[in-house]
Scaffold this active site. Structure first.
Site, PDB file in Angstrom:
ATOM      1  CE  LYS A  88       0.886   3.718  -5.391  1.00 16.00           C
ATOM      2  NZ  LYS A  88       2.263   4.005  -5.837  1.00 16.00           N
TER       3      LYS A  88
ATOM      4  N   GLY B 264       2.873   7.387   0.739  1.00 20.37           N
ATOM      5  CA  GLY B 264       2.701   8.777   0.349  1.00 20.37           C
ATOM      6  C   GLY B 264       1.883   8.957  -0.901  1.00 20.37           C
TER       7      GLY B 264
ATOM      8  CG  ASP C 236      11.291   6.275  -2.153  1.00 19.92           C
ATOM      9  OD1 ASP C 236      12.146   6.507  -1.274  1.00 19.92           O
ATOM     10  OD2 ASP C 236      10.074   6.233  -1.926  1.00 19.92           O
TER      11      ASP C 236
ATOM     12  CB  THR D 175      -4.696   3.012   0.307  1.00 18.87           C
ATOM     13  OG1 THR D 175      -4.658   4.226   1.054  1.00 18.87           O
ATOM     14  CG2 THR D 175      -4.970   1.850   1.241  1.00 18.87           C
TER      15      THR D 175
ATOM     16  CG  LEU E  14      -2.433  -5.936   0.725  1.00 20.62           C
ATOM     17  CD1 LEU E  14      -1.905  -6.289  -0.656  1.00 20.62           C
ATOM     18  CD2 LEU E  14      -2.346  -7.156   1.632  1.00 20.62           C
TER      19      LEU E  14
END
Length: 726
Positions: free
Chosen positions: A423, A405, A520, A408, A401
Site C-alpha cells: 500500500k 482515499g 469504515d 494505491t 490492485l
C-alpha cells in the site's frame, strides 16, 4: 606514419563524440522566455506569442484553442497553419466563396486586416475562380481591383489545370489588407448548360494549389478553407545599419542580417547562425563540422568557430593529435574523478534523504509506539525502499490492485517468493501521517484469521508504505455485484462470510488488548482469500480507545450508505457505530444490492431505508436475492433479517454488540433442520434532527415483517470530512 595516422583518427573520434554531444542539446525556444512556444504541432515564434507579454504588439497575439489545439491569429480570427521568420510570412486558412444561385450576383467580404501588421502576399498568393461562365472580381470600397473569367468548353472532358477553362487565376495587388469577392455570370456562353452549377472564388497560396489541386482543381468543391499567405512587418521598424562599431538598432546581440523587399522589412540570423533574430541572444551558432553530407572542408580537418568554421591541413596533425590526446586523457581523468565524487555525494544525499523521509513519515512516532506499553509493533518488519521497488517492478501500473482515499495498493513478490500487497499512501499532511502510523500500530496488535495481516512497513521513501499479506479473490463488493454462474456466492457462503466478519469485528471491540473501532466497515473493505474466507482490511481511519471510554469524539468520516446516522448527528463514534455499518453489509449479503443506488426511488436510495421499508410493508422476500431465497431456509432468513434490522436501529443503545451479533450468526449457521425464532415486540424511537431529517419514515411494530425504523441519508447533506471512497 602509421602511428601518426592512428593518433589522428583517435583525435577525430574524440572530437566527433564531443561535438555530437554538444549538438544533441535541446534547440533554443523561438518564443519569449517563460512563454508557450507551440499550439498543437504549430511553432509560435516571437514576435508572435500566446499570452500577455509574449507578443510584440496586439496584431501578433495568438489564441490557442484548448479543445482542438489550433492557433488563431487575433487579427481577423484566422486559423494559423505555420509561421516563417525567414520569409516574414504567416500561412492561414481563408474561406472558399461559393455561389450556387445561377445569375444572381454574390458579394462577400474577406478577412479585415486594416490597421494590422499583415497584408495578403503578392508573391505567394493567386486569386482563383472556378465554374462555368464565372466572372469573379476582387473589389474594395466599390472599386474593382482585379479578377478573371472562367469559361466552359464542352470539347474538353477533363478538369485539370487552371488556364481559363473552368478555372482561372490572377495576381493579387500589392499591400492588400482587405477586399470583397463579387461573383456573377460573365455572359460569354450562349449554351444554357454552360451556365449551370456552382461557381467558386478564393485567394490561395499558389505553391499549395500547385501541389494539391493542379491535377483536379475542382477538389476544392468539398473544402471550406484553403491556405493563404500573409506578409507581416513590425511597425516603425528600421533595418540595423553600422556606424563605426555600434549598431543603432539590433535584432540580436549575437548576429543578424537585414532583409528588405517590398513585402518584408525585418531581420534574420546571419550565415552560420540559426534561431530567432527578434530575441536577445536568439541567434545561435551552427556547427558546420558535423554536417557529414556537405563535408565543408573536403577531407581536411574541421574546427568549428562561432558563426563559421575553420579548415586546416594534416601537416599539423601530430601536434594537434598530441594536444588532443593530452586533453582527452585529462578530461577522462576528470570525468572518472567527478563520477566517483558524484557517487559519494549521491550516496550521502540518499542517506540524509531517507533520514528526512523517516522523520517526515512518522518514524519517531512509530518508535515511540514501539517502546510504549500500549502497543507493541516489534514483530513488524522494516522493508527497504529497494526491496519494495523490486517487488512491485518499480510500482508498475499493471501491478495496481486498487485505489482508495488513502493510497494505491500494488501486487508484489518478495525475494523469498511470497506474494504481498504493497500500500503506497498518498503524499499527506501531518494529520494523515498520524493515520498511517495509527494503521501500523493497530494492525501490529491484531492476530486474527479474519483480519488482513500486516507484514511490515517502509518509511524511507517520500510516501509511506505498508506491506500486507496478499488476498487473492478481491473484495466482497465485487463478488456480490459482479456474480458469475461459474463462481456464485451461495447462501451458506454468505452466512459464513457474515459470521467471519462479525467475529473479526467482535475481536477488535472486545478481545484485542486495546479496544479498536474500525470506523469504515463496508463491502469494499472485506477481502476474500482463495478459499473465500473473509478478511477485514483498511484500518486507515481506525482508532483504539482506552477501556474507560465509551466513545470517540471526532470529525465525521465514513462512507455514504454505511455511516451511522447517530454518529453523523453527534460526532461521537461508539462501538455501536461499527454495528450499524456491519448491518448494512449484512443487508448487502441478503439482498445482493448496493448500499447506495440511484436506480431505487429517491426516498429509498439508501439500502438501509429500502430494507426497513420492505420489512414494514411485508415485502422482505421480494427484496432478498433470488439465490438466497432459493437456497436458504425461511426461518434462518427471517432470523438474519431481524438481526440486520436490529443492527440498523437508529438508537445505538438498542443495537446489539458485535459479540452478540457474532454469537447469533454462529447460532443460526450451526442450527440444523427447521429454524424457529420468536419475536418480541420492541418499541423503537425515531430520532429526527432539528435541522434536517436523516430518516424519512418512522413507526413502531412487531414481528420480522415490521419496520422499527426507516432511514434515508439525503444527498444534499455533505459532512465536511466525509470520505466516500474509503
Amino acid at each position: 606514419m602509421v602511428v601518426q595516422l592512428q593518433l589522428q583518427l583517435v583525435l577525430q573520434l574524440i572530437s566527433f563524440l564531443w561535438l555530437t554531444k554538444a549538438s544533441a542539446a535541446t534547440p533554443p525556444s523561438l518564443a519569449m522566455p517563460d512563454c508557450q512556444d507551440t499550439c498543437g504541432n504549430i511553432s509560435i515564434p516571437y514576435p508572435f506569442g500566446i499570452g500577455e507579454g509574449c507578443y510584440q504588439n496586439v496584431s501578433f497575439k495568438i489564441s490557442c484553442n484548448n479543445q482542438s489545439f489550433k492557433p488563431f491569429l487575433n487579427t481577423g480570427n484566422l486559423e494559423v497553419l505555420d509561421i516563417s521568420l525567414e520569409h516574414g510570412t504567416v500561412r492561414v486558412n481563408s474561406p472558399v466563396i461559393t455561389n450556387c444561385n445561377g445569375t444572381v450576383e454574390l458579394v462577400t467580404g474577406i478577412a479585415e486586416l486594416n490597421g494590422s501588421s499583415f497584408s495578403f502576399s503578392t508573391a505567394y498568393n493567386k486569386f482563383t475562380a472556378m465554374g462555368c461562365d464565372n466572372l469573379a472580381l476582387m473589389t474594395r470600397n466599390g472599386h474593382d481591383l482585379g479578377g478573371c473569367v472562367s469559361i466552359c468548353n464542352n470539347d474538353i472532358a477533363t478538369e485539370s489545370g487552371c488556364d481559363g477553362v473552368r478555372c482561372c487565376q490572377t495576381s493579387v495587388p500589392a499591400s492588400l489588407q482587405t477586399f470583397s469577392v463579387k461573383m456573377t455570370r460573365a455572359g460569354l456562353n450562349n449554351n444554357a448548360t454552360d451556365t449551370v452549377g456552382c461557381k467558386y472564388a478564393f485567394l490561395v497560396d499558389q505553391d499549395w494549389f500547385t501541389a494539391h489541386l493542379s491535377s483536379d482543381p475542382f477538389t476544392v468543391r468539398s473544402m471550406r478553407y484553403v491556405p493563404v499567405v500573409l506578409d507581416w512587418s513590425i511597425a516603425n521598424w528600421r533595418c540595423p545599419y553600422r556606424l563605426g562599431t555600434n549598431y543603432t538598432v539590433s535584432c540580436s546581440r549575437t548576429g543578424y542580417n537585414c532583409s528588405i523587399n517590398s513585402n518584408l522589412n525585418g531581420c534574420s540570423c546571419r550565415r552560420g547562425l540559426e534561431g530567432n533574430p527578434y530575441l536577445p541572444d536568439g541567434c545561435q551558432d551552427v556547427n558546420e563540422c558535423l554536417d557529414l553530407e556537405r563535408d565543408v572542408c573536403h577531407g581536411m580537418l574541421c574546427r568549428n568557430r562561432n558563426g563559421t568554421y575553420e579548415c586546416y591541413s594534416r601537416r599539423s596533425t601530430a601536434k594537434v593529435v598530441g594536444l588532443g590526446i593530452g586533453i582527452g586523457v585529462g578530461l577522462l581523468f576528470l570525468l572518472l574523478v567527478s563520477f566517483w565524487l558524484y557517487r559519494i555525494v549521491k550516496k550521502r544525499k540518499n542517506i540524509k534523504l531517507k533520514q528526512k523521509f523517516f522523520k517526515q513519515n512518522g518514524g519517531l512516532l512509530l518508535q515511540q509506539q514501539m517502546s510504549s506499553d500500549e502497543g507493541s509493533v516489534e514483530k513488524t518488519k522494516i522493508f527497504t525502499a529497494r526491496e519494495l521497488e523490486k517487488a512491485t517492478d518499480n510500482y508498475n501500473e499493471n501491478r495496481i490492485l486498487g485505489q482508495g482515499g488513502h493510497g494505491t495498493v500494488y501486487k508484489g513478490m518478495l525475494v523469498d517468493g511470497r506474494i504481498v500487497a504493497v500500500k503506497k499512501s498518498k503524499i499527506v499532511d501531518e494529520s494523515q501521517i498520524e493515520q498511517f502510523i495509527n494503521e501500523v500500530a493497530i494492525l501490529s496488535q491484531i492476530n486474527h484469521r479474519n483480519v488482513v495481516k500486516l507484514l511490515g512497513c517502509c518509511l524511507e521513501t517520500e510516501v509511506p508504505l505498508l506491506v500486507y499479506e496478499f488476498i487473492s479473490n478481491g473484495t466482497l463488493l465485487e463478488h456480490l455485484h459482479d456474480q458469475s454462474d461459474e463462481f456464485p456466492i451461495l447462501w451458506r457462503d454468505r452466512l459464513r462470510i457474515a459470521t467471519e466478519i462479525a467475529g473479526a469485528v467482535a475481536y477488535l471491540h472486545s478481545a484485542a488488548s486495546i479496544p479498536i473501532y474500525h470506523r469504515d466497515i463496508k463491502s469494499t473493505n472485506i477481502l476474500l482469500d482463495d478459499k473465500y474466507r473473509a478478511k477485514v482490511a483498511d484500518f486507515g481511519t481506525s482508532r483504539s480507545v482506552t477501556t474507560d471510554k465509551t466513545h470517540l469524539t471526532t470529525l465525521v468520516q465514513g462512507t455514504f450508505g454505511y455511516l451511522d446516522p447517530e454518529y453523523f448527528q453527534s460526532s461521537q463514534f461508539t462501538e455501536k457505530s461499527d454495528v450499524y455499518s456491519f448491518g448494512v453489509v449484512l443487508v448487502e449479503l441478503l439482498t445482493g444490492q448496493k448500499a447506495i443506488s440511484s436506480t431505487r426511488s429517491p426516498e429509498e436510495k439508501s439500502l438501509a431505508v429500502h430494507f426497513i421499508l420492505s420489512i414494514k410493508e411485508n415485502r422482505l422476500f421480494d427484496i432478498l436475492d433470488a439465490r438466497v431465497v432459493k437456497e436458504g431456509e425461511k426461518g434462518k432468513l427471517i432470523a438474519v433479517s431481524n438481526l440486520a434490522k436490529r443492527c440498523l436501529n437508529l438508537n445505538g443503545k438498542k443495537r446489539p454488540t458485535m459479540k452478540e451479533v457474532a454469537m447469533d450468526l454462529e447460532g443460526v449457521r450451526m442450527s440444523q433442520g427447521n429454524f424457529s425464532i420468536q419475536q418480541n415486540a420492541q418499541e423503537i424511537e425515531c430520532y429526527i434532527p432539528e435541522t434536517s431529517s436523516l430518516w424519512d419514515v418512522c413507526s413502531t411494530s412487531t414481528g420480522y415483517a415490521s419496520l422499527e425504523n426507516s432511514a434515508a441519508l439525503p444527498l444534499d447533506i455533505q459532512p465536511l470530512l466525509l470520505n466516500p471512497s474509503g
